[in-house]
Design a protein around this motif. Structure first.
Motif, PDB file in Angstrom:
ATOM      1  N   LYS A 242       0.831  -1.196   0.000  1.00  0.00           N
ATOM      2  CA  LYS A 242       0.000   0.000   0.000  1.00  0.00           C
ATOM      3  C   LYS A 242       0.873   1.256   0.000  1.00  0.00           C
ATOM      4  CE  LYS A 242      -4.269  -1.802   2.007  1.00  0.00           C
ATOM      5  NZ  LYS A 242      -5.143  -1.413   0.881  1.00  0.00           N
ATOM      6  N   GLU A 248      -3.860  11.559   3.514  1.00  0.00           N
ATOM      7  CA  GLU A 248      -4.675  10.898   2.496  1.00  0.00           C
ATOM      8  C   GLU A 248      -4.932   9.445   2.873  1.00  0.00           C
ATOM      9  OE1 GLU A 248      -3.122  11.305  -1.441  1.00  0.00           O
ATOM     10  OE2 GLU A 248      -2.450  13.372  -1.129  1.00  0.00           O
ATOM     11  N   GLU A 249      -6.003   8.900   2.338  1.00  0.00           N
ATOM     12  CA  GLU A 249      -6.281   7.485   2.543  1.00  0.00           C
ATOM     13  C   GLU A 249      -5.249   6.656   1.776  1.00  0.00           C
ATOM     14  OE1 GLU A 249      -8.643   5.783   4.393  1.00  0.00           O
ATOM     15  OE2 GLU A 249      -8.889   7.777   5.294  1.00  0.00           O
ATOM     16  N   GLU A 251      -3.591   3.933  -0.621  1.00  0.00           N
ATOM     17  CA  GLU A 251      -4.069   3.353  -1.866  1.00  0.00           C
ATOM     18  C   GLU A 251      -3.289   2.086  -2.173  1.00  0.00           C
ATOM     19  OE1 GLU A 251      -1.850   5.494  -5.458  1.00  0.00           O
ATOM     20  OE2 GLU A 251      -2.733   6.975  -4.088  1.00  0.00           O
ATOM     21  N   ASP A 252      -3.927   1.171  -2.877  1.00  0.00           N
ATOM     22  CA  ASP A 252      -3.255  -0.063  -3.266  1.00  0.00           C
ATOM     23  C   ASP A 252      -2.165   0.228  -4.283  1.00  0.00           C
ATOM     24  OD1 ASP A 252      -4.865  -1.617  -1.626  1.00  0.00           O
ATOM     25  OD2 ASP A 252      -6.364  -1.950  -3.185  1.00  0.00           O
ATOM     26  N   GLN A 254      -0.163  -0.268  -7.451  1.00  0.00           N
ATOM     27  CA  GLN A 254      -0.456  -0.799  -8.775  1.00  0.00           C
ATOM     28  C   GLN A 254       0.856  -0.831  -9.554  1.00  0.00           C
ATOM     29  OE1 GLN A 254      -3.425  -1.914  -9.486  1.00  0.00           O
ATOM     30  NE2 GLN A 254      -4.542  -1.052  -7.749  1.00  0.00           N
TER      31      GLN A 254
END
Length: 442
Positions: A242, A248-249, A251-252, A254
């Protein structure tokens, strides 16, 4: 290292009602998910750990010899036991499928080795001492052993491994309250994919730390031990990666799992969050040194004299430079400018004088090579110039003399329009006009 001290594992099916095999008075240390990390994983001692089930007849038969061996090894080798029927998650972490299963937790606590063979106390003691001898030899030879992540301090830094070990205790201060960007891997020691990722993650961590000057960090959480933080972010599979940015939240992640893929994504994150490089006026030698010494390239513009452009015109050129500096900020190049005529040795070394102003050059101070902007001093022209350089194309030449030219100390621009020098006033009161006209008085 596999010690054949026990025979093949036997499946246990005999159901017997046994409340507990070991008591506080025994020298066998009862282990569970709450104390396993502190007692075993974080310990410098060699551990022999039995994973048992209370209903298992073979486990019951082993108990007196296991206790006897623990007493004989007291102060030398730690001997523990896990009720893997009650603590299935702990047994699952280490691939326990039958009872009793015995593991050696030696140099690499996250990768224990199988311990199999006879069940007498003497065999257990002999096997433990053999394992201890091997561990001592490894330490004597300088082999550090252990997981690369587990050797990393929670403070994050040191050695060749720049992966920061994150825990329930330090996650908030290290990651959530940090101004830096974090890529965090949640792993399990028994996970094959995690083991494959470990060297890639470690190599990427060092490269990213260096290239971003620590502004992007790579961390790792053993989710089987630090279950609080893993649960908070809904970790259900391993490895899970992550991205964390302050405020901020998460995020996965990528992207691919090779070190190149990880580095590329980290640099993109750095570029997204980094401010544009500072645009520095060349007013002395230190300005050049500080800007260029850690940069692969230094972009230097020579702008027209302030009397030719005024403040508005000069600011227009500087705006173009700032826009390009922001566009290429991921490259971490240095950006400098000077006024035409202020640094004549520099202009001569770059051969700028014959092309007029504004002019631009890119200098590699390590190789003492430079390239000149041949196109227009505009967004399009400079972008094309820098794009060619970034992919290894473009015409280059050796800097005059093979060394950086002398840089003079000058006054910094005050941001205002230039002023023509004032003409001197001459006192003509004592001058005879007839003398000036060439007439003489008879």
């Amino acid at each position: 290292m596999k010690l054949r001290l026990f025979g093949p594992l036997f499946g246990c099916s005999l159901l017997v009602s046994i409340s507990a095999f070991y008591s506080p008075g025994d020298d066998v240390i009862e282990l569970n998910p709450s104390n396993f990390n502190k007692e075993v994983i974080q310990s410098d001692s060699l551990w022999l750990v039995e994973f048992y089930a209370p209903w298992c007849g073979h486990c019951q038969s082993l108990t007196p010899d296991w206790k006897k061996a623990a007493t004989a090894l007291k102060g030398i080798v730690k001997v523990g036991a896990v009720d893997a029927d009650q603590h299935k998650s702990l047994g699952g972490q280490y691939g326990v499928r039958g009872f009793p299963t015995i593991k050696v937790f030696g140099a690499n606590k996250n990768k224990p080795e199988d311990y199999q063979g006879g069940r007498s106390s003497q065999a257990i003691v002999d096997g433990a001492l053999n394992a201890l001898r091997t561990l001592v030899k490894e330490r004597l030879s300088g082999k550090s052993g252990g997981s690369g992540y587990s050797r990393q301090s929670g403070g994050g830094g040191g050695g060749k491994n720049d992966v920061v070990e994150l825990t329930d205790g330090n996650f908030k201060s290290m990651v959530l309250e940090s101004d830096d960007v974090w890529l965090v891997e949640f792993f399990a020691p028994w996970c094959g994919h995690c083991k494959n990722l470990e060297p890639e993650w470690a190599a990427a961590a060092s490269a990213v730390k260096e290239q971003t000057k620590g502004k992007v960090r790579l961390g790792a959480v053993d989710a089987t031990v630090h279950q609080e933080v893993a649960a908070r972010y809904g970790i259900k599979g391993f490895p899970t990666i992550k991205v964390f940015r302050k405020g901020e939240e998460p995020e996965d992640y990528q992207g691919g799992r090779s070190r190149g893929d990880i580095i590329e994504r980290a640099m993109d994150l750095f570029s997204d969050n980094a401010p544009a490089p500072e645009l520095v006026e060349i007013i002395n030698e230190d300005a050049v040194k500080k800007t260029c010494e850690d940069s692969q390239l230094c972009i230097i513009a020579v702008l027209p004299h302030i009397l030719d452009t005024g403040a508005a015109g000069r600011n227009g050129y500087l705006d173009v430079m700032m826009k390009m500096a922001d566009k290429y900020k991921k490259k971490m190049w240095g950006w400098l400018w000077t006024e035409a005529g202020a640094q004549m040795e520099l202009e001569a070394s770059l051969g700028i004088g014959g092309f007029g102003y504004p002019a631009m050059a890119a200098i590699n101070t390590r190789k003492m090579k430079f390239a000149l902007l041949r196109g227009s001093f505009s967004d399009t022209g400079i972008h094309e110039f820098l794009r060619e350089l970034s992919v290894g194309r473009g015409s280059t030449a050796t800097l005059g003399g093979g060394v950086m030219p002398k840089v003079h100390t000058v006054e910094a621009w005050d941001g205002k329009d230039g002023q023509l020098p004032e003409e001197e006033d001459y006192d003509l009161s004592d001058v005879e006009l007839d003398d000036i006209s060439g007439k003489t008085e008879l």
